[in-house]
Design an enzyme around this catalytic site. Structure first.
Site, PDB file in Angstrom:
ATOM      1  N   ASN A  28      25.954 105.315   3.429  1.00 11.32           N
ATOM      2  CA  ASN A  28      27.014 106.711   3.994  1.00 11.32           C
ATOM      3  C   ASN A  28      26.744 108.211   3.317  1.00 11.32           C
ATOM      4  OD1 ASN A  28      29.686 106.753   4.415  1.00 11.32           O
ATOM      5  ND2 ASN A  28      30.641 105.175   3.154  1.00 11.32           N
ATOM      6  N   GLN A  84      38.735  98.349   7.017  1.00 12.87           N
ATOM      7  CA  GLN A  84      39.969  98.135   8.354  1.00 12.87           C
ATOM      8  C   GLN A  84      39.817  98.151   9.934  1.00 12.87           C
ATOM      9  OE1 GLN A  84      39.090 101.995   6.129  1.00 12.87           O
ATOM     10  NE2 GLN A  84      40.339 102.372   5.179  1.00 12.87           N
ATOM     11  N   GLY A  90      43.501 102.085   9.260  1.00 15.46           N
ATOM     12  CA  GLY A  90      42.783 103.702   8.646  1.00 15.46           C
ATOM     13  C   GLY A  90      40.829 103.425   9.401  1.00 15.46           C
ATOM     14  N   GLN A  91      40.556 102.605   9.810  1.00 17.87           N
ATOM     15  CA  GLN A  91      39.719 102.871  10.624  1.00 17.87           C
ATOM     16  C   GLN A  91      39.305 104.248  11.881  1.00 17.87           C
ATOM     17  OE1 GLN A  91      38.801 100.422  13.889  1.00 17.87           O
ATOM     18  NE2 GLN A  91      37.099 100.489  13.419  1.00 17.87           N
ATOM     19  N   THR A  92      38.174 104.967  11.395  1.00 21.64           N
ATOM     20  CA  THR A  92      38.224 106.374  12.478  1.00 21.64           C
ATOM     21  C   THR A  92      36.600 105.837  13.056  1.00 21.64           C
ATOM     22  OG1 THR A  92      36.931 106.947   9.868  1.00 21.64           O
ATOM     23  CG2 THR A  92      38.664 107.948  10.261  1.00 21.64           C
ATOM     24  N   VAL A  93      35.950 105.041  12.543  1.00 20.47           N
ATOM     25  CA  VAL A  93      34.973 104.721  13.528  1.00 20.47           C
ATOM     26  C   VAL A  93      34.817 103.078  14.165  1.00 20.47           C
ATOM     27  CG1 VAL A  93      32.724 104.501  13.651  1.00 20.47           C
ATOM     28  CG2 VAL A  93      33.135 105.933  11.823  1.00 20.47           C
ATOM     29  N   HIS A  95      33.541 100.905  15.272  1.00 22.10           N
ATOM     30  CA  HIS A  95      32.572  99.834  15.553  1.00 22.10           C
ATOM     31  C   HIS A  95      32.712  99.414  14.194  1.00 22.10           C
ATOM     32  CE1 HIS A  95      28.292  99.890  16.193  1.00 22.10           C
ATOM     33  NE2 HIS A  95      28.438  98.405  15.582  1.00 22.10           N
ATOM     34  N   HIS A  97      33.268  97.763  10.701  1.00 22.98           N
ATOM     35  CA  HIS A  97      32.329  98.287   9.619  1.00 22.98           C
ATOM     36  C   HIS A  97      33.123  97.415   8.087  1.00 22.98           C
ATOM     37  CE1 HIS A  97      34.556 101.665   9.938  1.00 22.98           C
ATOM     38  NE2 HIS A  97      34.573 102.003   8.788  1.00 22.98           N
ATOM     39  N   HIS A  99      33.175  97.890   4.155  1.00 18.78           N
ATOM     40  CA  HIS A  99      32.866  99.057   3.215  1.00 18.78           C
ATOM     41  C   HIS A  99      31.951  98.058   1.632  1.00 18.78           C
ATOM     42  CE1 HIS A  99      34.397 103.190   4.458  1.00 18.78           C
ATOM     43  NE2 HIS A  99      35.422 102.052   4.860  1.00 18.78           N
TER      44      HIS A  99
HETATM   45  W1  AMW Z   1      35.755 103.795   8.464  1.00 17.52           W
HETATM   46  O1  AMW Z   1      37.072 105.299   8.246  1.00 17.52           O
HETATM   47  O2  AMW Z   1      36.165 103.572  10.114  1.00 17.52           O
HETATM   48  O3  AMW Z   1      36.690 102.441   8.017  1.00 17.52           O
HETATM   49  O4  AMW Z   1      35.286 104.567   7.878  1.00 17.52           O
HETATM   50  C1  AMW Z   1      33.981 105.118   8.318  1.00 17.52           C
HETATM   51  C2  AMW Z   1      32.690 105.435   7.598  1.00 17.52           C
HETATM   52  O5  AMW Z   1      32.158 105.992   7.836  1.00 17.52           O
HETATM   53  C3  AMW Z   1      32.962 106.216   5.578  1.00 17.52           C
HETATM   54  O6  AMW Z   1      33.175 105.983   4.812  1.00 17.52           O
HETATM   55  C4  AMW Z   1      32.092 107.356   6.193  1.00 17.52           C
HETATM   56  O7  AMW Z   1      31.777 108.168   5.079  1.00 17.52           O
HETATM   57  C5  AMW Z   1      31.152 106.897   7.397  1.00 17.52           C
HETATM   58  N1  AMW Z   1      30.005 107.644   8.144  1.00 17.52           N
HETATM   59  C6  AMW Z   1      30.546 108.251   9.206  1.00 17.52           C
HETATM   60  N2  AMW Z   1      29.797 109.089  10.142  1.00 17.52           N
HETATM   61  C7  AMW Z   1      28.344 108.102   8.881  1.00 17.52           C
HETATM   62  C8  AMW Z   1      27.206 108.497   9.602  1.00 17.52           C
HETATM   63  N3  AMW Z   1      27.092 109.065   9.739  1.00 17.52           N
HETATM   64  N4  AMW Z   1      26.295 107.967   8.589  1.00 17.52           N
HETATM   65  C9  AMW Z   1      26.359 107.599   7.661  1.00 17.52           C
HETATM   66  N5  AMW Z   1      27.878 107.058   7.401  1.00 17.52           N
HETATM   67  C10 AMW Z   1      29.111 107.144   7.869  1.00 17.52           C
END
Ligand code: AMW
Length: 154
Positions: A28, A84, A90-93, A95, A97, A99
């Site tokens: 991470n 998430q 709360g999902q920000t990415v 794709h 995943h 945790h």
């Molecule tokens: W999510 O909000 O979408 O449940 O969590 C996104 C996670 O992806 C966070 O823990 C964040 O630190 C991690 N993250 C974002 N960008 C990267 C990256 N380039 N490499 C590794 N982890 C990342």
């Protein structure tokens, strides 16, 4: 695979420590605890419900193996494993995943504070208004190298 696309983010090969047929394990950028890693389907799709049965099973089996390894490697005794699934959760990415966060007695005063910390870690500024520094590729690569040693990795 020299790089991997995690949502919009380009993940360097050296950040990847686990690969199965359909899933990767990556370290991470902004972990909230030592060993906070991510388990990600190779196919880029936002929601858990978008995955095929095979992808879902592979994700969960991978998470189980990875969880075992990080719990032992970081001398912990439990795991927080969380998805998430969608922006309102709360999902920000965008794709899928999971945790995986190794846990031990007393790590957070109130057990569920971990969820608030997870949220704060994703903001550009933390609760104390301090910018949360992303880790260097060197630091992430070192952790991935240590974890890779536990798996048959090609
Ligand atoms: W999510 O909000 O979408 O449940 O969590 C996104 C996670 O992806 C966070 O823990 C964040 O630190 C991690 N993250 C974002 N960008 C990267 C990256 N380039 N490499 C590794 N982890 C990342």
């Amino acid at each position: 695979m020299t790089t991997f696309k995690f949502g919009p983010h380009l993940i360097h090969e050296s950040q990847i420590f686990f690969k199965s047929k359909l899933t990767v394990g990556i370290v991470n950028l902004k972990p909230i605890a030592a060993g906070h890693v991510l388990v990600v389907p190779k196919r880029n799709t936002p929601r858990l419900g978008d995955l095929s049965t095979e992808e879902t099973v592979d994700l969960m089996l991978s998470a189980r193996k990875i969880g075992n390894v990080v719990e032992n490697h970081y001398n912990c005794t439990s795991l927080t494993m969380t998805i998430q699934d969608g922006p309102q959760a709360g999902q920000t990415v965008p794709h899928v995943h999971m945790h995986i966060i190794p846990r031990k007695k007393g790590d957070w005063e109130n057990n569920d504070d971990i969820y608030q910390e997870l949220e704060d870690s994703k903001k550009s500024k933390g609760v104390d208004n301090e910018e949360r520094e992303p880790r260097s590729l060197e630091e992430m690569s070192q952790e991935a190298k240590e974890l890779r040693a536990y798996f048959q990795y090609e």
